[in-house]
Write a protein that holds these residues in place. Structure first.
Motif, PDB file in Angstrom:
ATOM      1  N   HIS A 138       0.953  -1.262   0.391  1.00  0.00           N
ATOM      2  CA  HIS A 138      -0.028   0.370   0.191  1.00  0.00           C
ATOM      3  C   HIS A 138       1.296   1.233  -0.453  1.00  0.00           C
ATOM      4  O   HIS A 138       0.654   2.311  -0.883  1.00  0.00           O
ATOM      5  N   LEU A 139       2.212   1.804   1.128  1.00  0.00           N
ATOM      6  CA  LEU A 139       2.826   1.944   0.736  1.00  0.00           C
ATOM      7  C   LEU A 139       3.139   2.825  -1.036  1.00  0.00           C
ATOM      8  O   LEU A 139       4.111   3.851  -1.137  1.00  0.00           O
ATOM      9  N   ALA A 140       3.283   1.639  -1.723  1.00  0.00           N
ATOM     10  CA  ALA A 140       3.600   1.657  -2.926  1.00  0.00           C
ATOM     11  C   ALA A 140       2.962   2.469  -3.673  1.00  0.00           C
ATOM     12  O   ALA A 140       3.386   3.450  -4.635  1.00  0.00           O
ATOM     13  N   ILE A 141       1.608   2.253  -3.309  1.00  0.00           N
ATOM     14  CA  ILE A 141       0.223   3.244  -4.025  1.00  0.00           C
ATOM     15  C   ILE A 141       0.451   4.768  -3.747  1.00  0.00           C
ATOM     16  O   ILE A 141      -0.027   5.088  -4.447  1.00  0.00           O
ATOM     17  N   LEU A 142       1.184   4.661  -2.304  1.00  0.00           N
ATOM     18  CA  LEU A 142       1.021   6.104  -2.030  1.00  0.00           C
ATOM     19  C   LEU A 142       2.302   6.263  -1.786  1.00  0.00           C
ATOM     20  O   LEU A 142       2.779   7.269  -1.076  1.00  0.00           O
ATOM     21  N   SER A 143       2.680   6.514  -2.713  1.00  0.00           N
ATOM     22  CA  SER A 143       4.272   6.652  -3.657  1.00  0.00           C
ATOM     23  C   SER A 143       4.088   8.475  -3.607  1.00  0.00           C
ATOM     24  O   SER A 143       3.163   9.369  -4.032  1.00  0.00           O
ATOM     25  N   LYS A 144       5.200   8.793  -3.626  1.00  0.00           N
ATOM     26  CA  LYS A 144       5.577  10.794  -3.483  1.00  0.00           C
ATOM     27  C   LYS A 144       5.028  10.520  -5.405  1.00  0.00           C
ATOM     28  O   LYS A 144       3.854  12.060  -5.236  1.00  0.00           O
ATOM     29  N   LYS A 145       4.904   9.803  -6.189  1.00  0.00           N
ATOM     30  CA  LYS A 145       4.574  10.123  -7.470  1.00  0.00           C
ATOM     31  C   LYS A 145       3.327  10.188  -7.900  1.00  0.00           C
ATOM     32  O   LYS A 145       1.923  11.094  -8.194  1.00  0.00           O
ATOM     33  N   ASN A 146       2.681   9.458  -7.207  1.00  0.00           N
ATOM     34  CA  ASN A 146       0.819   9.526  -6.900  1.00  0.00           C
ATOM     35  C   ASN A 146       0.313  10.498  -6.366  1.00  0.00           C
ATOM     36  O   ASN A 146      -0.999  10.517  -6.501  1.00  0.00           O
ATOM     37  N   ILE A 147       0.943  10.650  -5.399  1.00  0.00           N
ATOM     38  CA  ILE A 147       0.042  11.779  -3.993  1.00  0.00           C
ATOM     39  C   ILE A 147       0.602  13.546  -5.143  1.00  0.00           C
ATOM     40  O   ILE A 147      -0.686  13.984  -5.093  1.00  0.00           O
ATOM     41  N   VAL A 148       1.686  12.949  -5.062  1.00  0.00           N
ATOM     42  CA  VAL A 148       2.215  14.806  -6.428  1.00  0.00           C
ATOM     43  C   VAL A 148       1.098  14.967  -7.231  1.00  0.00           C
ATOM     44  O   VAL A 148       0.001  15.807  -8.383  1.00  0.00           O
ATOM     45  N   THR A 149       0.643  13.876  -8.255  1.00  0.00           N
ATOM     46  CA  THR A 149      -0.017  13.516  -9.543  1.00  0.00           C
ATOM     47  C   THR A 149      -1.821  14.094  -9.262  1.00  0.00           C
ATOM     48  O   THR A 149      -2.439  14.666  -9.822  1.00  0.00           O
ATOM     49  N   LEU A 150      -2.093  13.674  -7.782  1.00  0.00           N
ATOM     50  CA  LEU A 150      -3.443  13.765  -7.448  1.00  0.00           C
ATOM     51  C   LEU A 150      -3.349  15.264  -7.045  1.00  0.00           C
ATOM     52  O   LEU A 150      -4.679  15.611  -7.518  1.00  0.00           O
ATOM     53  N   LEU A 151      -2.407  15.272  -6.162  1.00  0.00           N
ATOM     54  CA  LEU A 151      -2.619  17.081  -6.063  1.00  0.00           C
ATOM     55  C   LEU A 151      -3.017  17.970  -7.147  1.00  0.00           C
ATOM     56  O   LEU A 151      -3.574  19.038  -6.818  1.00  0.00           O
ATOM     57  N   ASP A 152      -1.938  17.872  -8.318  1.00  0.00           N
ATOM     58  CA  ASP A 152      -1.810  17.990  -9.092  1.00  0.00           C
ATOM     59  C   ASP A 152      -3.324  18.376 -10.067  1.00  0.00           C
ATOM     60  O   ASP A 152      -3.773  19.507 -10.887  1.00  0.00           O
ATOM     61  N   THR A 153      -3.678  17.397  -9.973  1.00  0.00           N
ATOM     62  CA  THR A 153      -5.154  17.190 -10.381  1.00  0.00           C
ATOM     63  C   THR A 153      -5.854  17.847 -10.398  1.00  0.00           C
ATOM     64  O   THR A 153      -6.793  18.650 -10.559  1.00  0.00           O
ATOM     65  N   TYR A 154      -6.265  17.736  -7.976  1.00  0.00           N
ATOM     66  CA  TYR A 154      -6.877  18.871  -7.685  1.00  0.00           C
ATOM     67  C   TYR A 154      -6.907  20.353  -8.532  1.00  0.00           C
ATOM     68  O   TYR A 154      -7.970  21.040  -8.329  1.00  0.00           O
ATOM     69  N   LEU A 155      -6.082  20.614  -8.166  1.00  0.00           N
ATOM     70  CA  LEU A 155      -5.356  21.795  -8.093  1.00  0.00           C
ATOM     71  C   LEU A 155      -5.372  22.945  -9.865  1.00  0.00           C
ATOM     72  O   LEU A 155      -6.175  23.741  -9.646  1.00  0.00           O
ATOM     73  N   ALA A 156      -5.284  21.915 -10.627  1.00  0.00           N
ATOM     74  CA  ALA A 156      -5.601  21.670 -11.807  1.00  0.00           C
ATOM     75  C   ALA A 156      -7.278  22.481 -12.311  1.00  0.00           C
ATOM     76  O   ALA A 156      -7.973  23.585 -12.847  1.00  0.00           O
ATOM     77  N   ASP A 157      -8.411  21.641 -11.436  1.00  0.00           N
ATOM     78  CA  ASP A 157      -9.441  21.606 -11.346  1.00  0.00           C
ATOM     79  C   ASP A 157     -10.055  22.974 -10.046  1.00  0.00           C
ATOM     80  O   ASP A 157     -11.055  23.396  -9.862  1.00  0.00           O
ATOM     81  N   LYS A 158      -9.152  23.315  -9.655  1.00  0.00           N
ATOM     82  CA  LYS A 158      -8.983  24.423  -8.540  1.00  0.00           C
ATOM     83  C   LYS A 158     -10.354  23.418  -7.543  1.00  0.00           C
ATOM     84  O   LYS A 158     -11.516  24.330  -6.723  1.00  0.00           O
ATOM     85  N   ASN A 159     -10.143  22.781  -7.027  1.00  0.00           N
ATOM     86  CA  ASN A 159     -11.325  21.612  -6.413  1.00  0.00           C
ATOM     87  C   ASN A 159     -10.736  21.175  -4.827  1.00  0.00           C
ATOM     88  O   ASN A 159     -10.230  20.798  -4.554  1.00  0.00           O
ATOM     89  N   PHE A 160     -11.259  22.725  -4.522  1.00  0.00           N
ATOM     90  CA  PHE A 160     -10.777  22.886  -3.254  1.00  0.00           C
ATOM     91  C   PHE A 160     -11.153  21.761  -2.145  1.00  0.00           C
ATOM     92  O   PHE A 160     -10.747  21.791  -0.848  1.00  0.00           O
ATOM     93  N   SER A 161     -12.402  21.806  -2.746  1.00  0.00           N
ATOM     94  CA  SER A 161     -12.827  20.858  -1.608  1.00  0.00           C
ATOM     95  C   SER A 161     -12.039  19.127  -1.362  1.00  0.00           C
ATOM     96  O   SER A 161     -12.282  18.396  -0.043  1.00  0.00           O
ATOM     97  N   LYS A 162     -12.021  19.255  -2.702  1.00  0.00           N
ATOM     98  CA  LYS A 162     -11.001  17.504  -2.570  1.00  0.00           C
ATOM     99  C   LYS A 162      -9.667  17.711  -1.674  1.00  0.00           C
ATOM    100  O   LYS A 162      -9.643  17.250  -1.137  1.00  0.00           O
ATOM    101  N   LEU A 163      -8.925  18.994  -2.400  1.00  0.00           N
ATOM    102  CA  LEU A 163      -7.814  19.201  -1.419  1.00  0.00           C
ATOM    103  C   LEU A 163      -7.762  19.100  -0.648  1.00  0.00           C
ATOM    104  O   LEU A 163      -6.818  19.077   0.555  1.00  0.00           O
ATOM    105  N   ARG A 164      -8.896  20.253   0.250  1.00  0.00           N
ATOM    106  CA  ARG A 164      -8.860  19.940   1.504  1.00  0.00           C
ATOM    107  C   ARG A 164      -8.762  18.776   2.795  1.00  0.00           C
ATOM    108  O   ARG A 164      -8.430  18.290   3.410  1.00  0.00           O
ATOM    109  N   TRP A 165     -10.227  18.001   1.836  1.00  0.00           N
ATOM    110  CA  TRP A 165     -10.621  16.504   2.548  1.00  0.00           C
ATOM    111  C   TRP A 165      -9.111  15.405   2.249  1.00  0.00           C
ATOM    112  O   TRP A 165      -8.654  15.360   3.131  1.00  0.00           O
TER     113      TRP A 165
END
Length: 536
Positions: A336-363
Motif C-alpha cells: 500500500h505504501l508503494a501505491i501511496l508513493s510520492k509520484k502518485n500523491i503529487v499527481t493527485l494533488l496536481d489534478t485537484y489543483l488544476a481543477d481548483k477543486n479545493f473541497s477535494k484538496l482540503r479533504w
C-alpha cells in the motif's frame, strides 16, 4: 443552575478528539487542560450558568476557495467547554425536534463516549448517495472484487423523476435569526438558564445584533440546524418531498414546471419564516441525467479521477472513515505504501489543483495528516500560493509529518518565512497565524530569531503565535522575561500565550512574574489561573 460533571468531562473529551474547530489550528491551551483536567473540572462544576460571563472570541476571514471567503470564529477554550457541556446535556432535546435522518442528513446529534459529537459517518456522502438512489439504480460493477459500495458501480436512470432542483440559502449562518433560535430552544424544554446562556453567547459574538450563528465551533452546527426546524415542518405539512444537508435543499420533480414551483414555494417559506433568501448562483434545475453527473462531482470521498481510485481505497481501509483517527505509518503495508508513493500523491494533488477543486484538496490533506505521510511536503512548499484556500489543512498536514520527514526542517522553515512575506499572506491574518503555527508544534524548524524580530510590529494574533513558539526554545528565556512590563497591554489571547511561554523561565523570575500576573486576574479568569498553575 449548574451543569453536570459528566457533561463537562465529555466536552473536554470532545476537544481532545475533534479540537474546537476544523478551521483553526489546535489551541495550545489544550495541552494545559490535558495535564490539569481534574483541577479544571473542580472549577467548572461550580459555574452558575445563569451568571456565566462569556469571553472575547476571535474572528478571521477564512478562504473557501480562490475567490470566496467566510468569517470564522474561535471561542476561548473555557467557553468551548461550557458550550459543549450545554449541547451534550440538552442535545437530545434539540435532536428530538428535527426531521428524520432520511430527510435531513447534516449534524445529527449522536455523541459517543470518546468525544465524537456527530457520530453519523460521512453524512455528506450519504446525503448525495441518497439523492442518486432517487433517480438511478445500480447496474454493472466497474472494479472487479471491490466492496459493495456505490462508487464501485455504474448507474442507470429510472423513470421516477425527470428533473431535480438544488437550492442553497444565501449566507445562511450569518443570516440566522436569533429569535428563531430562542423560540426553538424554548420548544425543546431546555432550562431557562441554559437558553439564556446560549442567547447571551450569540449576542456577544454578534455585537448584540439579532442575526448570526458563529462559523467554526462544532457545537454551533446543531444550533444552526435548530433554526431550520420550522422550514422542515412547513415542507412536510405541505407534503413536499425533499432532502437537506445544512442549507442545501434538493427536490425531485416530474417536470420543469414542478421544479420552478418548488423553488417558489421554498423561497416564500424562507422569507415568511425568517426573511432568508435563496442564493441565485446555487439555485439550479437539472435534468435527471445532468443531476446524476452532478452527484459524482460532489461525493468527496468517491473516486472521480483515475488517479484517486486506489489511493482513496487504501486511506479508507486504514481510517475506517473516521476523520480524526491517527494511523502510524508502520502499520501500512509495503504494497500500500508503494501505491501511496510520492509520484502518485503529487499527481493527485496536481489534478485537484488544476481543477481548483479545493473541497477535494482540503479533504485529501486531512487524510494525509491522519497518516503523517511526508511525500507532499516539498510539493506543498513549491505550490503554497496556489494552495492558500486550503492553507490551514496544508499546515496541519506539514505538522503531522514532524517525525517522518527526512529532509532538513530548517530549509522548510526558510521557505515558510519567504512565503510569509508574500503580499497575499501579509493581507490576511488567518494566513499568517496558519503559517506561524507550524513553529508552535515543530521546533525542528528552528527560526526563533526571525520570529522574535516579527514580534514588535506584529498584531496580537501574530504575537500570540510567536510567544507560543518561543516556549520551545531555551534561548528565548531572556526575551520572554523582558516582556514582563509589556504583558499588561496584551489582549487576553496573547496574555495566555505569554503565561504558557513563561513555563521554562528560571524559578525566581517565574515566581516574581506569576505573582504580578495573578494580582491582575479575577475569579472568572479560570483558564488563566489554570495556565499559571501549569506553568509553575
Amino acid at each position: 443552575m449548574k451543569l453536570a460533571e459528566n457533561s463537562y468531562r465529555w466536552a473536554i473529551k470532545h476537544l481532545f478528539k475533534e479540537s474546537d474547530t476544523d478551521l483553526f489550528p489546535r489551541p495550545k491551551e489544550l495541552d494545559v487542560v490535558e495535564d490539569l483536567k481534574e483541577d479544571l473540572i473542580t472549577k467548572l462544576i461550580d459555574i452558575e450558568l445563569g451568571s456565566y460571563n462569556w469571553n472575547a472570541a476571535r474572528r478571521f476571514v477564512v478562504p473557501k476557495d480562490d475567490v470566496a471567503y467566510r468569517i470564522g470564529t474561535q471561542l476561548q477554550l473555557i467557553d468551548s467547554i461550557v458550550l459543549g457541556a450545554i449541547i451534550y446535556e440538552f442535545g437530545n432535546s434539540i435532536e428530538s425536534r428535527r426531521a428524520n435522518e432520511d430527510t435531513v442528513f447534516s449534524y445529527r446529534f449522536k455523541p459517543l463516549a470518546d468525544g465524537t459529537l456527530y457520530a453519523n459517518k460521512n453524512p455528506w456522502n450519504t446525503f448525495w448517495r441518497a439523492y442518486r438512489q432517487e433517480i438511478a439504480m445500480k447496474t454493472t460493477r466497474h472494479h472487479e472484487g471491490d466492496d459493495d459500495d456505490d462508487d464501485t458501480f455504474e448507474f442507470s436512470l429510472t423513470d421516477d423523476y425527470s428533473h431535480v432542483v438544488t437550492c442553497d440559502i444565501s449566507d445562511f449562518y450569518n443570516q440566522i435569526y436569533l429569535h428563531t433560535i430562542e423560540n426553538q430552544l424554548a420548544a425543546c424544554t431546555i432550562p431557562n438558564q441554559a437558553q439564556k446562556a446560549i442567547k447571551e453567547l450569540l449576542l456577544s459574538l454578534n455585537a448584540n445584533s439579532s442575526r448570526g450563528i458563529p462559523i467554526g465551533p462544532h457545537t454551533t452546527h446543531l444550533l444552526a440546524e435548530l433554526s431550520l426546524v420550522p422550514i422542515d415542518k412547513s415542507l412536510r405539512l405541505q407534503g413536499i418531498e425533499y432532502k437537506r444537508y445544512v442549507d442545501d435543499f434538493v427536490f425531485f420533480c416530474n417536470s420543469e414546471k414542478e421544479a420552478r414551483i418548488r423553488i417558489q414555494q421554498l423561497a416564500e417559506m424562507l422569507d415568511k419564516e425568517q426573511r432568508l433568501v435563496l442564493q441565485r448562483q446555487k439555485t439550479k434545475i437539472f435534468t435527471a441525467v445532468e443531476f446524476l453527473n452532478h452527484t459524482k462531482q460532489l461525493l468527496i470521498e468517491d473516486a472521480v479521477y483515475d488517479a484517486e481510485v486506489e489511493i482513496i481505497q487504501i486511506i479508507q481501509r486504514y481510517t475506517g472513515g473516521d476523520p480524526y483517527k491517527k494511523i502510524n505509518l508502520e502499520v501500512i503495508s509495503d504494497k500500500h505504501l508503494a501505491i501511496l508513493s510520492k509520484k502518485n500523491i503529487v499527481t493527485l494533488l496536481d489534478t485537484y489543483l488544476a481543477d481548483k477543486n479545493f473541497s477535494k484538496l482540503r479533504w485529501f490533506y486531512r487524510r494525509l495528516s491522519q497518516i503523517g505521510l511526508p511525500d507532499a511536503i516539498d510539493y506543498s512548499m513549491e505550490n503554497f500560493e496556489d494552495l492558500l484556500p486550503a492553507l490551514n489543512d496544508v499546515c496541519l498536514y506539514i505538522n503531522s509529518c514532524a517525525e517522518n520527514y527526512e529532509s532538513d526542517w530548517k530549509d522548510v522553515g526558510d521557505i515558510i518565512f519567504e512565503i510569509f512575506e508574500d503580499e497575499i499572506v501579509q493581507s490576511n491574518p488567518f494566513y499568517q497565524i496558519s503559517l506561524l503555527n507550524l513553529f508552535v508544534y515543530n521546533n525542528n524548524l528552528n527560526h526563533i530569531d526571525k520570529l522574535i524580530s516579527l514580534f514588535k510590529n506584529g498584531n496580537e494574533d501574530l504575537r500570540r503565535k510567536i510567544l507560543l513558539s518561543s516556549a520551545q526554545y531555551e534561548d528565548a528565556e531572556g526575551w520572554i522575561f523582558q516582556l514582563k512590563e509589556e504583558q499588561d497591554r496584551f489582549s487576553p489571547w496573547t496574555r495566555r500565550a505569554y503565561i504558557i511561554a513563561t513555563k521554562n523561565l528560571p524559578l525566581d523570575q517565574k515566581k516574581f512574574l506569576h505573582s504580578s500576573i495573578r494580582q491582575r486576574l479575577n475569579k472568572d479568569d479560570i483558564l488563566e489561573m489554570l495556565i499559571l498553575k501549569w506553568a509553575k
